[in-house]
Write an enzyme that holds these catalytic residues in place. Structure first.
Site, PDB file in Angstrom:
ATOM      1  N   ARG A 123     -15.145  97.979 -39.219  1.00  0.00           N
ATOM      2  CA  ARG A 123     -15.875  97.239 -38.071  1.00  0.00           C
ATOM      3  C   ARG A 123     -15.823  95.666 -38.836  1.00  0.00           C
ATOM      4  O   ARG A 123     -16.830  95.668 -39.541  1.00  0.00           O
ATOM      5  CB  ARG A 123     -16.582  97.556 -37.484  1.00  0.00           C
ATOM      6  CG  ARG A 123     -17.247  96.886 -36.397  1.00  0.00           C
ATOM      7  CD  ARG A 123     -18.847  97.192 -35.897  1.00  0.00           C
ATOM      8  NE  ARG A 123     -19.145  95.914 -35.091  1.00  0.00           N
ATOM      9  CZ  ARG A 123     -20.463  95.451 -34.756  1.00  0.00           C
ATOM     10  NH1 ARG A 123     -21.309  96.013 -35.484  1.00  0.00           N
ATOM     11  NH2 ARG A 123     -20.733  94.570 -33.932  1.00  0.00           N
TER      12      ARG A 123
ATOM     13  N   HIS B 172     -19.548  87.948 -32.881  1.00  0.00           N
ATOM     14  CA  HIS B 172     -20.448  88.256 -33.598  1.00  0.00           C
ATOM     15  C   HIS B 172     -21.433  86.857 -33.889  1.00  0.00           C
ATOM     16  O   HIS B 172     -21.577  86.692 -35.219  1.00  0.00           O
ATOM     17  CB  HIS B 172     -20.295  89.178 -34.796  1.00  0.00           C
ATOM     18  CG  HIS B 172     -21.190  89.846 -35.571  1.00  0.00           C
ATOM     19  ND1 HIS B 172     -21.104  91.293 -35.851  1.00  0.00           N
ATOM     20  CD2 HIS B 172     -22.479  89.467 -35.823  1.00  0.00           C
ATOM     21  CE1 HIS B 172     -22.370  91.834 -35.999  1.00  0.00           C
ATOM     22  NE2 HIS B 172     -23.050  90.788 -36.297  1.00  0.00           N
TER      23      HIS B 172
ATOM     24  N   GLU C 104     -24.800  92.645 -30.305  1.00  0.00           N
ATOM     25  CA  GLU C 104     -26.332  92.721 -30.121  1.00  0.00           C
ATOM     26  C   GLU C 104     -26.611  91.481 -28.959  1.00  0.00           C
ATOM     27  O   GLU C 104     -27.370  90.506 -29.601  1.00  0.00           O
ATOM     28  CB  GLU C 104     -27.028  92.607 -31.284  1.00  0.00           C
ATOM     29  CG  GLU C 104     -27.038  93.679 -32.070  1.00  0.00           C
ATOM     30  CD  GLU C 104     -27.646  93.744 -33.312  1.00  0.00           C
ATOM     31  OE1 GLU C 104     -28.425  92.773 -33.637  1.00  0.00           O
ATOM     32  OE2 GLU C 104     -27.455  94.426 -34.198  1.00  0.00           O
TER      33      GLU C 104
ATOM     34  N   ASN D 134     -26.001  99.810 -32.260  1.00  0.00           N
ATOM     35  CA  ASN D 134     -26.496  99.419 -33.613  1.00  0.00           C
ATOM     36  C   ASN D 134     -28.153  99.859 -33.611  1.00  0.00           C
ATOM     37  O   ASN D 134     -28.908  99.612 -32.661  1.00  0.00           O
ATOM     38  CB  ASN D 134     -26.518  97.997 -33.747  1.00  0.00           C
ATOM     39  CG  ASN D 134     -25.164  97.660 -33.869  1.00  0.00           C
ATOM     40  OD1 ASN D 134     -24.388  98.152 -34.085  1.00  0.00           O
ATOM     41  ND2 ASN D 134     -25.271  95.954 -33.914  1.00  0.00           N
TER      42      ASN D 134
ATOM     43  N   TYR E  54     -31.515 100.537 -36.041  1.00  0.00           N
ATOM     44  CA  TYR E  54     -32.191 100.169 -37.481  1.00  0.00           C
ATOM     45  C   TYR E  54     -33.698 100.938 -37.617  1.00  0.00           C
ATOM     46  O   TYR E  54     -33.954 101.524 -38.455  1.00  0.00           O
ATOM     47  CB  TYR E  54     -32.385  98.703 -37.777  1.00  0.00           C
ATOM     48  CG  TYR E  54     -31.108  98.087 -38.171  1.00  0.00           C
ATOM     49  CD1 TYR E  54     -30.658  98.114 -39.362  1.00  0.00           C
ATOM     50  CD2 TYR E  54     -30.207  97.530 -37.102  1.00  0.00           C
ATOM     51  CE1 TYR E  54     -29.472  97.583 -39.692  1.00  0.00           C
ATOM     52  CE2 TYR E  54     -29.148  96.966 -37.326  1.00  0.00           C
ATOM     53  CZ  TYR E  54     -28.480  96.912 -38.721  1.00  0.00           C
ATOM     54  OH  TYR E  54     -27.334  96.247 -38.958  1.00  0.00           O
TER      55      TYR E  54
ATOM     56  N   GLU F 252     -23.774 100.080 -36.492  1.00  0.00           N
ATOM     57  CA  GLU F 252     -24.527  99.539 -37.442  1.00  0.00           C
ATOM     58  C   GLU F 252     -25.832 100.438 -37.615  1.00  0.00           C
ATOM     59  O   GLU F 252     -26.420 100.764 -36.634  1.00  0.00           O
ATOM     60  CB  GLU F 252     -25.042  98.021 -37.192  1.00  0.00           C
ATOM     61  CG  GLU F 252     -23.976  97.004 -37.211  1.00  0.00           C
ATOM     62  CD  GLU F 252     -24.621  95.685 -36.937  1.00  0.00           C
ATOM     63  OE1 GLU F 252     -25.711  95.313 -37.216  1.00  0.00           O
ATOM     64  OE2 GLU F 252     -23.916  94.916 -36.578  1.00  0.00           O
TER      65      GLU F 252
END
Length: 488
Positions: free
Chosen positions: A96, A139, A184, A326, A328, A393
């Site tokens: 990606r 991005h 995002e 994504n 985290y 991610e």
């Protein structure tokens, strides 16, 4: 499927180690991720025009903590073969990466052939190595001239993005079969247009800029999705999705109800996911009602959260072939009213924070909460009719040139196990791309925090990709299609 293995290790202490092994489907796809501004460098060569991140990092009073820029970064514009070799060495089957809008279109909206040629070479080489390209269109590196027109708060940006998407489909769609429109939006809309800690560093009253940005992002995504379906899909047979970032909201105490959890999730993930993936479409009702009422209380004649037309709601509804996710970290939550705090800066009236006992990374915002990924995937399954999900991610930060990255290894093991459990429980997760392939320019943190599974010494003109311990982990996972987590 999860297997339990009991491993007995004999030593002078005679103790037993229990390990749990978590399997993945036979067709599961493993890969790594990156972003153009963070790795490419070559910021002003071959016709590339300035982006908002060039502007932000070049300012005399730059907010980048170490005063660095992405001018050179990992120099992937010149050393993309090193990235491909790193992917190949692990055995990854997808990569990606993002395309830099300022590299492929000029200020007059004409094609910059040198930029097209660069990405064509990268895509062709990936295909030669049997690595699927997964392309993110945006991005965060918006051309500066478009920001000068208002950027994502100007409704005209929707047409500019549609033209940009058309350019990418036309030049690369014969080889790229997985497209992500935006990465995002929650980060750059609020960070860039509400709070000002992210390019383009604009501070606005009560999130107005952030909500306008969100609205135009959704409309631009819808335009790009339908353009592909109507003009290109018959020949190219690809998929189009959007990449959203979120954590899970855990109750901080017994006073926090399921309703509070859902409220937090709808104000976060739902702001972008609900118009596309929900049964009803549009913004979440709890969000719509709260902001409309607050806007009235503030004496406004219009809501700070824009309204979609009926046609726009219908156009956005179902406008994605997959959800790129994504993940985290996660948070504990409780309503402001329980704390007696003033909720003026938060329309959700939810306060989120971290447990002091959660393991911390080198980033102040990142703590390890693998259970959050499991519960998040189940929440998406239950609220959005179990969409196809790619984890695009997931990663851990450490300090520069940390080769023995045991903290990252532990983080990845536990999060991959959580993902496996969610798949076992029916979630449709088919792809995982670790963040990130190499150390890179970490936005406002510059080069002080590193997310790569390959280290880079940024004073080395050759930008060697140096494998960290996490490379060995990912090699094993890709080879065996399972991850092992030790339990005491």
């Amino acid at each position: 499927m999860k297997l339990f293995l009991k491993l007995l290790t004999l030593s002078s202490l005679n103790f037993a180690i229990f390990a749990e092994i978590y399997n993945f489907p036979s067709n599961f796809v493993w890969g790594a991720a990156s972003a153009s501004y963070q790795i490419e460098g070559a910021w002003n060569v071959d016709g590339r025009i300035p982006s908002i991140w060039d502007t932000a990092s070049h300012k005399n009073n730059s907010s980048v903590v170490d005063g660095s820029t992405g001018d050179d970064a990992a120099m992937s514009y010149y050393y993309y073969e090193k990235d491909i070799q790193a992917l190949k060495d692990i055995g990854f089957k997808t990569y990606r990466f993002s395309i830099a809008w300022p590299r492929v279109l000029t200020k007059t909206n004409q094609v910059n052939q040198a930029g097209i040629d660069y990405y064509s070479k990268l895509i062709d080489r990936l295909k030669e190595e049997e690595i699927k390209p997964m392309v993110t269109m945006y991005h965060w590196d918006l051309p500066q001239y478009l920001q000068d027109l208002g950027g994502w708060t100007n409704p005209a940006i929707v047409k500019y993005f549609e033209h940009y998407a058309d350019t990418l489909y036309k030049h690369f769609g014969d080889r790229v079969k997985e497209w992500i429109t935006f990465n995002e939006p929650a980060t750059f809309c609020d960070g860039g247009y509400s709070w000002g800690w992210h390019a383009p560093e604009i501070r606005t009253e009560k999130q107005i800029g952030g909500y306008l940005c969100s609205h135009h992002i959704l409309l631009a995504h819808g335009a790009a999705y339908h353009l592909y379906k109507n003009k290109y899909f018959a020949d190219q047979q690809g998929k189009v999705g959007i990449c959203l970032n979120t954590g899970y909201s855990f109750p901080a105490n017994e006073n926090v109800t399921d309703e509070h959890v859902d409220r937090a999730m709808h104000f976060g993930l739902g702001r972008y996911a609900n118009p596309i993936y929900s049964v009803d479409g549009d913004y979440p009702r709890v969000m719509r009602e709260a902001i409309d009422q607050k806007s009235t209380d503030e004496g406004r004649r219009w809501s700070r959260l824009p309204h979609f037309t009926t046609a726009q709601v219908e156009s956005l509804h179902g406008a994605a072939d997959f959800l790129a996710l994504n993940y985290y970290t996660s948070s504990l939550i409780q309503p402001y009213s329980h704390l007696g705090w003033n909720p003026a800066d938060s329309d959700s009236e939810i306060h989120s924070f971290h447990d002091d006992n959660w393991k911390r990374s080198s980033s102040s915002w990142l703590v390890s909460v693998p259970e959050g990924l499991y519960h998040l995937l189940l929440w998406i399954k239950d609220n959005y009719n179990n969409p196809l999900v790619y984890i695009t991610e997931n990663g851990w930060s450490d300090l520069p040139m940390t080769i023995e990255d045991d903290g990252r290894v532990e983080y990845l093991r536990e999060h991959l196990a959580a993902m496996s459990r969610a798949i076992t429980d029916g979630c449709r997760v088919e792809t995982y791309t670790v963040w990130s392939l190499t150390d890179n320019f970490e936005w406002m943190r510059g080069y002080t925090e590193r997310f790569g599974i390959y280290a880079i010494n940024f004073t080395d003109p050759e930008r060697k990709r140096i494998p960290k311990n996490s490379v060995d982990l990912m090699k094993q996972v890709v080879r065996d299609n399972f991850v092992e987590v030790e339990k005491d």
